[in-house]
Design an enzyme around this catalytic site. Structure first.
Site, short mmCIF file in Angstrom:
data_model
loop_
_atom_site.label_atom_id
_atom_site.label_comp_id
_atom_site.label_asym_id
_atom_site.label_seq_id
_atom_site.Cartn_x
_atom_site.Cartn_y
_atom_site.Cartn_z
N HIS A 122 0.73 -1.34 0.13
CA HIS A 122 -0.01 0.08 0.12
C HIS A 122 0.85 1.26 0.00
O HIS A 122 0.49 2.20 0.50
CB HIS A 122 -0.83 0.15 1.13
CG HIS A 122 -1.77 -1.42 1.45
ND1 HIS A 122 -2.88 -1.26 0.66
CD2 HIS A 122 -1.44 -2.12 1.83
CE1 HIS A 122 -3.52 -2.48 1.00
NE2 HIS A 122 -2.67 -3.13 1.71
N SER B 46 16.70 16.01 -19.63
CA SER B 46 15.65 17.21 -19.85
C SER B 46 16.34 18.31 -20.53
O SER B 46 17.38 18.50 -20.62
CB SER B 46 15.31 17.64 -18.62
OG SER B 46 14.77 18.77 -18.48
#
Length: 472
Positions: free
Chosen positions: A174, A312
């Site tokens: 989770h 980038s």
């Protein structure tokens, strides 16, 4: 690459034939229009040669020279031959008939073949040729491209699972810290799943039928009522293909599995099974691509740098996990097509409609996106380097995960409220080693058990993970 080819590639509508053409090149001769034509020629000639062996007075056995010539038409089929068939199709407006006419044209100057020319496409409907050709295309694509790529991925992951079998790693269930595992065990989980999915892909029987217009051998029996056409058809379909170096005088076949019941078309259920199996394999890889993307984000893996690459356009520091993103995206495209093929192809109105025909032409696209994803994934996996320091730091900041073994030992010795005591110490808190050690020392359990728990750390609490990873 010529200027013309470069222009064709850069202007391609599909990225499979444009930007990514090189990565799917192995599929092109198998699943393209040319590949489809090649298989049609193979099926027509295999059927023709088999008829010459059937003992019909009207079609005497072919000479070794004529058989070698016919086998050469299959083995040496070229792009020029495919273009010649397309030229005939401009007149016929029927692709299978164009193949028949092309073969008959090749018979010129060979008297025995010219005399037997009407046995080309004898008693066949177009679908007898098409369905067998599709089976041969899928057979080649599975054996030559899809399974070898799957095996490379499995081998790479198996190697990683062995190398990192004992490297401890914090689990996250989770998204929250959970009982530790090892890097190798988590990769081994993927390996075992992929092996099972790969076996499903390999195990699908590729079916084909050659039984006439509606599956009843109507025309066949009109010509030779006493002949066992069903047994003959089975023999042609199931006899293995001739090996690349096999002599022309051996018995030929197609090397797939006989389908005894059909309408005009083979029902395509096996195709649905195959495409579902590939999609299942792909889904496991989507799961893995997302997980490894996350591990890169956490710093568990670094990515080897490649000179000249840019992560980038504005942030010079970035090394993005683009290969896993590319794989995930293309696996999604592949599965969308594979699942449509699996759902649509087994459905045909009455004895047939034509909706399967145009859909089937996209088999190569579905497999192409799969292959593109496999290629990207392998590139990404080859860039990964394990960052054991980051793994160790993560574990050292997660002492709360030892609440599980401590309370389990407490339960063993009958300590009341074991779970609740650990919950009070750990839930929602930053837990330090000394917090747990203080609790352990206060427990009414044997001294040896206290010492064993005090010696435990998050990095050592991995159960059988290393052993399980080593077995995968």
């Amino acid at each position: 690459m010529t200027a013309a080819n470069s222009f064709a590639s850069i202007s391609a509508l599909s990225p499979l034939d444009g930007r990514y053409a090189g990565r799917v090149a192995a599929l092109r001769p198998l699943m393209s229009e040319q590949g489809f034509m090649h298989r049609r020629v193979q099926v027509e000639i295999t059927w023709f040669v088999a008829l010459s062996e059937a003992g019909f007075q009207e079609f005497p056995a072919l000479s070794a020279d004529d058989r070698a010539f016919l086998l050469g038409l299959v083995r040496n089929f070229s792009a020029e031959d495919a273009e010649a068939i397309k030229a005939i199709e401009k007149t016929t407006n029927h692709d299978v008939k164009a193949v028949e006419y092309w073969i008959k044209d090749r018979f010129a100057g060979r008297p025995a073949l010219e005399a037997a020319a009407e046995f080309v496409h004898f008693a066949c409907t177009s679908e007898d040729i098409n369905n067998t050709s599709h089976a041969l295309q899928l057979k080649a694509a599975r054996e030559q491209v899809i399974l070898p790529s799957a095996d490379k991925i499995i081998a790479k992951l198996r190697s990683m699972s062995q190398a990192y079998a004992a490297v401890p790693m914090l689990s996250r269930t989770h998204g929250q810290t959970a009982s530790p595992t090892t890097v190798g065990k988590e990769i081994a989980n993927v390996v075992v799943r992929l092996m099972a999915a790969r076996a499903k892909i390999a195990g699908v029987k590729l079916l084909a039928k050659m039984n006439g217009a509606v599956g009843n051998y109507n025309a066949h029996l009109a010509a030779w009522p006493e002949f066992d056409w069903e047994a003959f058809s089975r023999r042609v379909i199931e006899t293995p293909e001739p090996a690349a170096d096999a002599p022309a005088n051996g018995r030929w076949g197609l090397g797939v599995t006989f389908q005894p019941y059909s309408i005009q078309i083979e029902p395509h259920d096996y195709m649905a099974e195959l495409f579902d199996a590939v999609a299942r394999f792909n889904t496991i890889l989507v799961d893995w691509s997302r997980d490894v993307w996350g591990y890169v984000s956490l710093g568990y893996f670094k990515q080897r740098l490649k000179a000249g690459e840019i992560g980038s356009s504005t942030m010079p520091h970035k090394v993005n996990p683009i290969d896993f993103e590319n794989a995930e995206g293309n696996l999604g495209l592949a599965n969308a097509l594979l699942r449509h093929l699996a759902e649509k192809l087994p459905v045909s109105r009455w004895q047939r409609d034509l909706t399967d025909s145009t859909v089937l032409r996209n088999m190569g696209v579905a497999l192409g996106y799969s292959q593109l994803a496999y290629s990207a994934l392998l590139v990404g996996l080859d860039k990964l380097e394990l960052n054991e320091e980051a793994l160790a730091d993560d574990l050292d900041n997660a002492w709360e995960v030892l609440a599980e073994p401590i309370q389990t030992v407490m339960r063993r010795y009958g300590v009341q409220g074991a779970y609740e005591k650990l919950k009070e110490v750990t839930r929602g808190k930053t837990v330090r080693a000394e917090d747990l050690h203080g609790l352990i020392r206060s427990l009414d359990i044997p001294l040896a058990e206290k010492e064993r728990l005090l010696a435990m750390s998050p990095a050592s609490y991995v159960g059988k993970a290393a052993e399980l990873a080593g077995r995968a």
